[in-house]
Scaffold this motif. Structure first.
Motif, PDB file in Angstrom:
ATOM      1  N   TRP A 165       1.156  -1.255  -0.144  1.00 31.86           N
ATOM      2  CA  TRP A 165      -0.197   0.275   0.014  1.00 31.86           C
ATOM      3  C   TRP A 165       0.735   1.222  -0.391  1.00 31.86           C
ATOM      4  CZ3 TRP A 165      -0.175   4.614   3.197  1.00 31.86           C
ATOM      5  CH2 TRP A 165      -2.088   4.769   2.587  1.00 31.86           C
ATOM      6  N   SER A 166       2.070   1.122   0.856  1.00 30.64           N
ATOM      7  CA  SER A 166       2.727   2.376   0.313  1.00 30.64           C
ATOM      8  C   SER A 166       3.441   2.721  -0.649  1.00 30.64           C
ATOM      9  CB  SER A 166       4.069   2.023   2.146  1.00 30.64           C
ATOM     10  OG  SER A 166       3.268   1.875   2.913  1.00 30.64           O
ATOM     11  N   ALA A 167       4.460   1.895  -0.693  1.00 30.09           N
ATOM     12  CA  ALA A 167       4.901   0.933  -2.123  1.00 30.09           C
ATOM     13  C   ALA A 167       3.606   2.547  -3.501  1.00 30.09           C
ATOM     14  CB  ALA A 167       5.239   0.447  -2.944  1.00 30.09           C
ATOM     15  N   MET A 168       2.556   1.941  -3.266  1.00 28.67           N
ATOM     16  CA  MET A 168       1.640   2.788  -4.327  1.00 28.67           C
ATOM     17  C   MET A 168       1.138   3.743  -4.019  1.00 28.67           C
ATOM     18  SD  MET A 168      -0.251   2.071  -6.845  1.00 28.67           S
ATOM     19  CE  MET A 168      -1.912   2.748  -8.057  1.00 28.67           C
ATOM     20  N   ALA A 169       1.355   4.251  -2.856  1.00 24.76           N
ATOM     21  CA  ALA A 169       0.840   5.666  -2.527  1.00 24.76           C
ATOM     22  C   ALA A 169       2.264   6.317  -2.727  1.00 24.76           C
ATOM     23  CB  ALA A 169       1.015   5.776  -0.287  1.00 24.76           C
ATOM     24  N   ALA A 170       3.167   5.850  -2.782  1.00 28.47           N
ATOM     25  CA  ALA A 170       4.506   6.554  -2.697  1.00 28.47           C
ATOM     26  C   ALA A 170       4.345   7.086  -4.238  1.00 28.47           C
ATOM     27  CB  ALA A 170       5.899   5.844  -2.357  1.00 28.47           C
ATOM     28  N   LEU A 171       4.033   6.106  -5.259  1.00 28.35           N
ATOM     29  CA  LEU A 171       4.167   5.782  -6.630  1.00 28.35           C
ATOM     30  C   LEU A 171       3.113   7.311  -7.126  1.00 28.35           C
ATOM     31  CD1 LEU A 171       4.602   5.064  -9.422  1.00 28.35           C
ATOM     32  CD2 LEU A 171       2.512   2.766  -9.742  1.00 28.35           C
ATOM     33  N   LEU A 172       2.361   7.387  -6.475  1.00 27.34           N
ATOM     34  CA  LEU A 172       0.605   8.204  -6.691  1.00 27.34           C
ATOM     35  C   LEU A 172       1.598   9.348  -6.334  1.00 27.34           C
ATOM     36  CD1 LEU A 172      -2.518   6.541  -5.642  1.00 27.34           C
ATOM     37  CD2 LEU A 172      -1.904   7.176  -7.823  1.00 27.34           C
ATOM     38  N   ALA A 173       2.679   9.342  -5.097  1.00 26.22           N
ATOM     39  CA  ALA A 173       2.873  10.911  -5.086  1.00 26.22           C
ATOM     40  C   ALA A 173       4.359  10.967  -5.713  1.00 26.22           C
ATOM     41  CB  ALA A 173       3.483  10.343  -3.661  1.00 26.22           C
ATOM     42  N   GLY A 174       4.706  10.639  -6.350  1.00 28.70           N
ATOM     43  CA  GLY A 174       6.089  11.116  -7.430  1.00 28.70           C
ATOM     44  C   GLY A 174       5.067  10.817  -8.892  1.00 28.70           C
ATOM     45  N   LEU A 175       3.929  10.303  -8.955  1.00 27.78           N
ATOM     46  CA  LEU A 175       3.688  11.033  -9.973  1.00 27.78           C
ATOM     47  C   LEU A 175       2.640  12.572 -10.034  1.00 27.78           C
ATOM     48  CD1 LEU A 175       1.677   7.614 -11.173  1.00 27.78           C
ATOM     49  CD2 LEU A 175       3.472   8.691 -12.663  1.00 27.78           C
ATOM     50  N   THR A 176       2.480  12.704  -8.594  1.00 32.67           N
ATOM     51  CA  THR A 176       1.490  13.947  -8.350  1.00 32.67           C
ATOM     52  C   THR A 176       2.496  14.867  -8.825  1.00 32.67           C
ATOM     53  OG1 THR A 176       0.132  12.747  -6.985  1.00 32.67           O
ATOM     54  CG2 THR A 176       0.393  14.894  -7.343  1.00 32.67           C
ATOM     55  N   TYR A 177       3.904  14.649  -8.156  1.00 32.71           N
ATOM     56  CA  TYR A 177       4.943  15.562  -8.640  1.00 32.71           C
ATOM     57  C   TYR A 177       5.301  16.074 -10.037  1.00 32.71           C
ATOM     58  CZ  TYR A 177       9.842  18.040  -8.616  1.00 32.71           C
ATOM     59  OH  TYR A 177      10.837  18.452  -8.656  1.00 32.71           O
ATOM     60  N   VAL A 178       4.887  14.999 -10.580  1.00 27.79           N
ATOM     61  CA  VAL A 178       5.793  15.031 -12.252  1.00 27.79           C
ATOM     62  C   VAL A 178       4.383  15.106 -13.182  1.00 27.79           C
ATOM     63  CG1 VAL A 178       6.384  13.487 -14.447  1.00 27.79           C
ATOM     64  CG2 VAL A 178       7.092  13.094 -12.021  1.00 27.79           C
ATOM     65  N   MET A 179       3.360  14.690 -13.152  1.00 22.97           N
ATOM     66  CA  MET A 179       2.129  15.494 -13.548  1.00 22.97           C
ATOM     67  C   MET A 179       1.297  16.359 -13.241  1.00 22.97           C
ATOM     68  SD  MET A 179       0.785  11.083 -14.428  1.00 22.97           S
ATOM     69  CE  MET A 179      -0.347  12.335 -15.672  1.00 22.97           C
ATOM     70  N   GLY A 180       1.632  16.704 -11.894  1.00 22.72           N
ATOM     71  CA  GLY A 180       0.929  17.853 -11.147  1.00 22.72           C
ATOM     72  C   GLY A 180       0.201  17.126 -10.423  1.00 22.72           C
ATOM     73  N   PRO A 181      -0.768  17.592  -9.243  1.00 27.26           N
ATOM     74  CA  PRO A 181      -1.864  17.673  -8.724  1.00 27.26           C
ATOM     75  C   PRO A 181      -3.144  17.484  -9.377  1.00 27.26           C
ATOM     76  CG  PRO A 181      -0.820  19.629  -8.261  1.00 27.26           C
ATOM     77  CD  PRO A 181      -0.129  19.181  -8.741  1.00 27.26           C
ATOM     78  N   VAL A 182      -3.315  18.505 -10.455  1.00 28.76           N
ATOM     79  CA  VAL A 182      -4.835  18.574 -11.097  1.00 28.76           C
ATOM     80  C   VAL A 182      -4.979  17.619 -12.003  1.00 28.76           C
ATOM     81  CG1 VAL A 182      -5.812  20.407 -12.972  1.00 28.76           C
ATOM     82  CG2 VAL A 182      -5.017  21.721 -10.696  1.00 28.76           C
ATOM     83  N   GLN A 183      -3.940  17.080 -12.669  1.00 34.45           N
ATOM     84  CA  GLN A 183      -4.162  16.092 -13.575  1.00 34.45           C
ATOM     85  C   GLN A 183      -4.479  14.848 -13.320  1.00 34.45           C
ATOM     86  OE1 GLN A 183      -4.624  16.569 -16.313  1.00 34.45           O
ATOM     87  NE2 GLN A 183      -3.235  14.764 -17.377  1.00 34.45           N
ATOM     88  N   MET A 184      -3.619  14.262 -11.695  1.00 36.45           N
ATOM     89  CA  MET A 184      -3.613  13.859 -10.953  1.00 36.45           C
ATOM     90  C   MET A 184      -5.100  13.004 -10.620  1.00 36.45           C
ATOM     91  SD  MET A 184      -1.551  10.788 -11.411  1.00 36.45           S
ATOM     92  CE  MET A 184      -1.899   9.899 -10.035  1.00 36.45           C
TER      93      MET A 184
END
Length: 329
Positions: A165-184
């Motif tokens: 679960w934590s790995a998925m949360a970290a992946l989502l955090a990374g994608l949010t940083y790369v793609m931006g919070p609005v897009q995620m």
């Protein structure tokens, strides 16, 4: 596995299509469709937890972690608490999720908690909070290995699920940083909350909201069979196939080892045997809007059960009806 590949392909296709079109006409349609597909992924992971996905326990674990972690559900933590639900379905104190509150616990809740718990749509967002804190009157967390949900030999499983679960949360955090919070937010987090609403709606309606009051049991009056027969089938119309016929809930509770793709056939075989004890689902028509009416009616009238007695029915709190003197059922 064919269902997994099908659902994952649809999830990826929906996300790619929505991102490519990037239109505010498309995004709301995407959110509903993707949230429903997240719910479909959950149902397949739920089968893994029951061992009805495969006869291979290792495949159940691998597929279950993939499916549930992708939608922020700790696989083993939820699997174990869901097992508790099935082993105690229909029992006032021992049932795990969406069970009735005994009067003594209900009356100790503050007024704000009561209104939130029994006012649509607030309970339809309950699942993530349940994962962290469980239901009122129960202690523990689905993420913590020392929770009283788990026995000693299950603690490593819980740690594994929490790490996934934590790995998925970290992946989502990374994608949010790369793609931006609005897009995620548009691609993942809004569909996630649509999925949560599906999960809470379906789970609630399979155990509540029938026009006839269904009993709850405690003490010697409870049995596995009696508890299973307090569950309800529901007809979700054209959505039935999308979320793997989860509406065939009575037979699922009596025989959770049956794979989802055999539940319709099993229900047809069981109905003549169960006779009047089988609750026939209402027909939803083109869209299951009537289910929201069932939900609203139940939230309005089904508040608690009495502290004494072994066969119990929901009681209504007049204060939640605006002070009217509605007779309790």
């Amino acid at each position: 596995m064919g269902y997994v590949f099908r659902d994952v392909a649809v999830v990826v296709g929906l996300a790619a299509g929505a991102a490519y079109l990037n239109s505010w006409f498309v995004w709301p349609l995407y959110w509903v469709a993707q949230g429903t597909m997240f719910w479909a992924l959950f149902v397949l992971g739920h089968d893994c937890g029951h061992g009805s996905f495969s006869n291979n326990p290792k495949l159940n674990r691998v597929a279950g972690h993939f499916l549930h972690s992708s939608i922020l559900v700790p696989y083993h933590g939820w699997r174990i608490s869901h097992r508790t639900h099935h082993q105690n379905h229909g029992h006032v104190e021992k049932d795990e999720s969406w069970h009735p509150l005994p009067e003594r616990i209900y009356k100790n809740l503050d007024n704000l908690t009561k209104k939130i718990r029994f006012t649509v749509p607030f309970p339809m967002f309950a699942f993530p909070f349940y994962l962290w804190n469980r239901s009122p009157g129960k202690k523990g967390s689905h993420f913590h290995p020392d929770s009283d949900l788990f026995v000693t030999n299950e603690k490593n499983d819980v740690i594994t699920s929490t790490v996934c679960w934590s790995a998925m949360a970290a992946l989502l955090a990374g994608l949010t940083y790369v793609m931006g919070p609005v897009q995620m937010l548009k691609l993942y987090f809004i569909p996630y909350w649509i999925f949560v609403m599906w999960l809470d709606l379906v789970t609630y309606l399979h155990h509540h909201g029938h026009e006839e009051k269904l009993p709850w049991y405690r003490g010697k009056e409870w049995s596995y069979l009696r508890g299973g027969l307090t569950t309800l089938d529901r007809d979700y119309g054209w959505i039935n196939n999308i979320h793997h016929d989860i509406g065939t809930h009575v037979i699922h509770h009596l025989f959770p080892q049956i794979p989802h793709y055999n539940l319709i056939e099993a229900t047809k075989a069981a109905k003549p045997v169960l006779d009047k004890y089988y609750r026939e689902p209402q027909k939803s028509g083109p869209m299951p809007f009537h289910l929201f009416g069932d939900l609203t009616r139940s939230m309005k009238n089904d508040h608690y059960v009495k502290d004494t007695g072994d066969v119990l029915y929901y009681q209504t709190d007049p204060q939640l009806l605006g002070g009217s003197r509605k007779k309790s059922s």
